[in-house]
Design a protein around this motif. Structure first.
Motif, PDB file in Angstrom:
ATOM      1  N   CYS A   1       0.833  -1.153   0.100  1.00 34.74           N
ATOM      2  CA  CYS A   1      -0.045  -0.082   0.217  1.00 34.74           C
ATOM      3  C   CYS A   1       0.949   1.179   0.015  1.00 34.74           C
ATOM      4  O   CYS A   1       2.069   1.061   0.378  1.00 34.74           O
ATOM      5  CB  CYS A   1      -0.963  -0.031   1.364  1.00 34.74           C
ATOM      6  N   ALA A   2       0.242   2.461  -0.329  1.00 36.71           N
ATOM      7  CA  ALA A   2       0.895   3.714  -0.439  1.00 36.71           C
ATOM      8  C   ALA A   2       1.787   3.986   0.940  1.00 36.71           C
ATOM      9  O   ALA A   2       2.711   4.758   0.873  1.00 36.71           O
ATOM     10  CB  ALA A   2       0.225   4.765  -0.902  1.00 36.71           C
ATOM     11  N   ASP A   3       1.270   3.528   1.952  1.00 33.21           N
ATOM     12  CA  ASP A   3       1.570   3.610   3.254  1.00 33.21           C
ATOM     13  C   ASP A   3       2.639   2.608   3.825  1.00 33.21           C
ATOM     14  O   ASP A   3       3.275   2.830   5.114  1.00 33.21           O
ATOM     15  CB  ASP A   3       0.510   3.791   4.512  1.00 33.21           C
ATOM     16  N   GLY A   4       3.148   1.912   2.922  1.00 33.93           N
ATOM     17  CA  GLY A   4       4.120   0.996   3.127  1.00 33.93           C
ATOM     18  C   GLY A   4       3.754  -0.470   3.747  1.00 33.93           C
ATOM     19  O   GLY A   4       4.511  -1.256   4.041  1.00 33.93           O
TER      20      GLY A   4
ATOM     21  N   ASN B   1      -8.843 -13.734 -10.179  1.00 32.30           N
ATOM     22  CA  ASN B   1      -8.800 -12.723 -11.301  1.00 32.30           C
ATOM     23  C   ASN B   1      -7.970 -11.519 -10.890  1.00 32.30           C
ATOM     24  O   ASN B   1      -8.706 -10.468 -10.204  1.00 32.30           O
ATOM     25  CB  ASN B   1     -10.297 -12.071 -11.864  1.00 32.30           C
ATOM     26  N   LEU B   2      -6.842 -11.615 -11.039  1.00 32.75           N
ATOM     27  CA  LEU B   2      -5.779 -10.603 -10.129  1.00 32.75           C
ATOM     28  C   LEU B   2      -5.955  -9.319 -10.840  1.00 32.75           C
ATOM     29  O   LEU B   2      -5.973  -8.306 -10.009  1.00 32.75           O
ATOM     30  CB  LEU B   2      -4.489 -11.139 -10.385  1.00 32.75           C
ATOM     31  N   THR B   3      -5.993  -9.045 -12.004  1.00 33.64           N
ATOM     32  CA  THR B   3      -6.258  -7.939 -12.561  1.00 33.64           C
ATOM     33  C   THR B   3      -7.376  -6.984 -12.266  1.00 33.64           C
ATOM     34  O   THR B   3      -7.327  -5.908 -11.928  1.00 33.64           O
ATOM     35  CB  THR B   3      -6.248  -8.008 -14.264  1.00 33.64           C
ATOM     36  N   LYS B   4      -8.640  -7.763 -12.233  1.00 33.10           N
ATOM     37  CA  LYS B   4      -9.841  -7.104 -11.793  1.00 33.10           C
ATOM     38  C   LYS B   4      -9.555  -6.805 -10.260  1.00 33.10           C
ATOM     39  O   LYS B   4      -9.969  -5.679  -9.985  1.00 33.10           O
ATOM     40  CB  LYS B   4     -11.110  -8.003 -11.866  1.00 33.10           C
ATOM     41  N   ARG B   5      -8.956  -7.609  -9.603  1.00 30.37           N
ATOM     42  CA  ARG B   5      -8.812  -7.343  -8.130  1.00 30.37           C
ATOM     43  C   ARG B   5      -7.979  -6.053  -7.887  1.00 30.37           C
ATOM     44  O   ARG B   5      -8.231  -5.255  -6.849  1.00 30.37           O
ATOM     45  CB  ARG B   5      -8.078  -8.678  -7.299  1.00 30.37           C
ATOM     46  N   LEU B   6      -6.811  -5.894  -8.567  1.00 31.34           N
ATOM     47  CA  LEU B   6      -5.928  -4.980  -8.333  1.00 31.34           C
ATOM     48  C   LEU B   6      -6.564  -3.536  -8.787  1.00 31.34           C
ATOM     49  O   LEU B   6      -6.440  -2.695  -8.126  1.00 31.34           O
ATOM     50  CB  LEU B   6      -4.629  -5.092  -9.131  1.00 31.34           C
ATOM     51  N   THR B   7      -7.346  -3.610  -9.617  1.00 31.23           N
ATOM     52  CA  THR B   7      -8.329  -2.430 -10.264  1.00 31.23           C
ATOM     53  C   THR B   7      -9.395  -2.180  -9.265  1.00 31.23           C
ATOM     54  O   THR B   7      -9.349  -0.924  -8.937  1.00 31.23           O
ATOM     55  CB  THR B   7      -9.193  -2.826 -11.688  1.00 31.23           C
ATOM     56  N   LEU B   8      -9.946  -3.119  -8.413  1.00 30.59           N
ATOM     57  CA  LEU B   8     -10.530  -2.816  -7.227  1.00 30.59           C
ATOM     58  C   LEU B   8      -9.882  -2.166  -6.232  1.00 30.59           C
ATOM     59  O   LEU B   8     -10.614  -1.163  -5.805  1.00 30.59           O
ATOM     60  CB  LEU B   8     -11.471  -4.009  -7.112  1.00 30.59           C
TER      61      LEU B   8
ATOM     62  N   TYR C   1      -9.283  -3.037   4.384  1.00 25.30           N
ATOM     63  CA  TYR C   1      -8.155  -2.640   4.800  1.00 25.30           C
ATOM     64  C   TYR C   1      -7.417  -1.662   3.768  1.00 25.30           C
ATOM     65  O   TYR C   1      -6.773  -0.787   4.322  1.00 25.30           O
ATOM     66  CB  TYR C   1      -7.277  -3.727   4.961  1.00 25.30           C
ATOM     67  N   VAL C   2      -7.666  -2.018   2.702  1.00 25.47           N
ATOM     68  CA  VAL C   2      -6.779  -1.289   1.473  1.00 25.47           C
ATOM     69  C   VAL C   2      -7.370   0.097   1.275  1.00 25.47           C
ATOM     70  O   VAL C   2      -6.857   1.227   0.689  1.00 25.47           O
ATOM     71  CB  VAL C   2      -6.600  -2.040   0.226  1.00 25.47           C
ATOM     72  N   ARG C   3      -8.604   0.342   1.654  1.00 22.18           N
ATOM     73  CA  ARG C   3      -9.462   1.588   1.299  1.00 22.18           C
ATOM     74  C   ARG C   3      -8.559   2.589   1.915  1.00 22.18           C
ATOM     75  O   ARG C   3      -8.367   2.581   3.182  1.00 22.18           O
ATOM     76  CB  ARG C   3     -10.753   1.526   1.562  1.00 22.18           C
ATOM     77  N   GLY C   4      -8.314   3.765   1.372  1.00 24.35           N
ATOM     78  CA  GLY C   4      -7.573   4.740   1.856  1.00 24.35           C
ATOM     79  C   GLY C   4      -6.184   4.797   1.927  1.00 24.35           C
ATOM     80  O   GLY C   4      -5.442   5.586   2.690  1.00 24.35           O
ATOM     81  N   ARG C   5      -5.740   3.401   1.732  1.00 24.52           N
ATOM     82  CA  ARG C   5      -4.192   3.313   1.636  1.00 24.52           C
ATOM     83  C   ARG C   5      -3.596   3.140   0.109  1.00 24.52           C
ATOM     84  O   ARG C   5      -2.403   2.781   0.280  1.00 24.52           O
ATOM     85  CB  ARG C   5      -3.846   1.932   2.553  1.00 24.52           C
ATOM     86  N   GLY C   6      -4.366   3.227  -0.894  1.00 27.02           N
ATOM     87  CA  GLY C   6      -3.972   3.377  -2.145  1.00 27.02           C
ATOM     88  C   GLY C   6      -3.171   4.415  -2.541  1.00 27.02           C
ATOM     89  O   GLY C   6      -3.167   5.298  -1.992  1.00 27.02           O
TER      90      GLY C   6
END
Length: 89
Positions: free
Chosen positions: A12-15, A24-31, A40-45
Motif C-alpha cells: 500500500c502507499a503507506d508501506g 482474477n488478479l487484474t480485476k482485484r488490483l483495479t478494485l 483494509y486497502v481503502r484509503g491506503r492506495g
C-alpha cells in the motif's frame, strides 16, 4: 489469470502489505486501486503488486493466503525481495 486462483501481496502507499487471493488478479488490483474491495486497502492506495503465486484451486489459494498472513514483517520483506529478484526484466 481468469479461472485460475492465485495468492498475492500488494504494498500500500503507506508501506504496509496486504495479502489476498483471487481468481482474477487484474480485476482485484483495479478494485483495490479504485477504493473498492478489501476494507483494509481503502484509503491506503494506490497499491503495487509485489508478490503473486498461482494456486491449483481455491482451497490451496486460501491456505497459501493464511500462511503468508502468519509471516512477520521481516519475513514478508524477504519474500518480496526474493520474488522481485527472480522476476526482474
Amino acid at each position: 489469470m481468469g479461472g485460475r486462483y492465485c495468492v498475492y501481496m500488494v504494498e500500500c502507499a503507506d508501506g504496509t502489505y496486504y495479502t489476498g487471493s483471487t481468481n482474477n488478479l487484474t480485476k482485484r488490483l483495479t478494485l483495490h486501486n479504485n477504493g473498492h474491495g478489501a476494507k483494509y486497502v481503502r484509503g491506503r492506495g494506490p497499491v503495487t503488486l509485489v508478490y503473486q503465486k498461482a494456486c491449483r484451486d481455491h482451497k490451496r489459494a486460501l491456505q497459501a493466503e493464511r500462511a503468508l498472513k502468519q509471516l512477520t514483517r521481516k519475513q514478508k520483506e524477504a519474500l518480496v525481495q526474493s520474488y522481485s529478484r527472480s522476476h526482474e526484466v
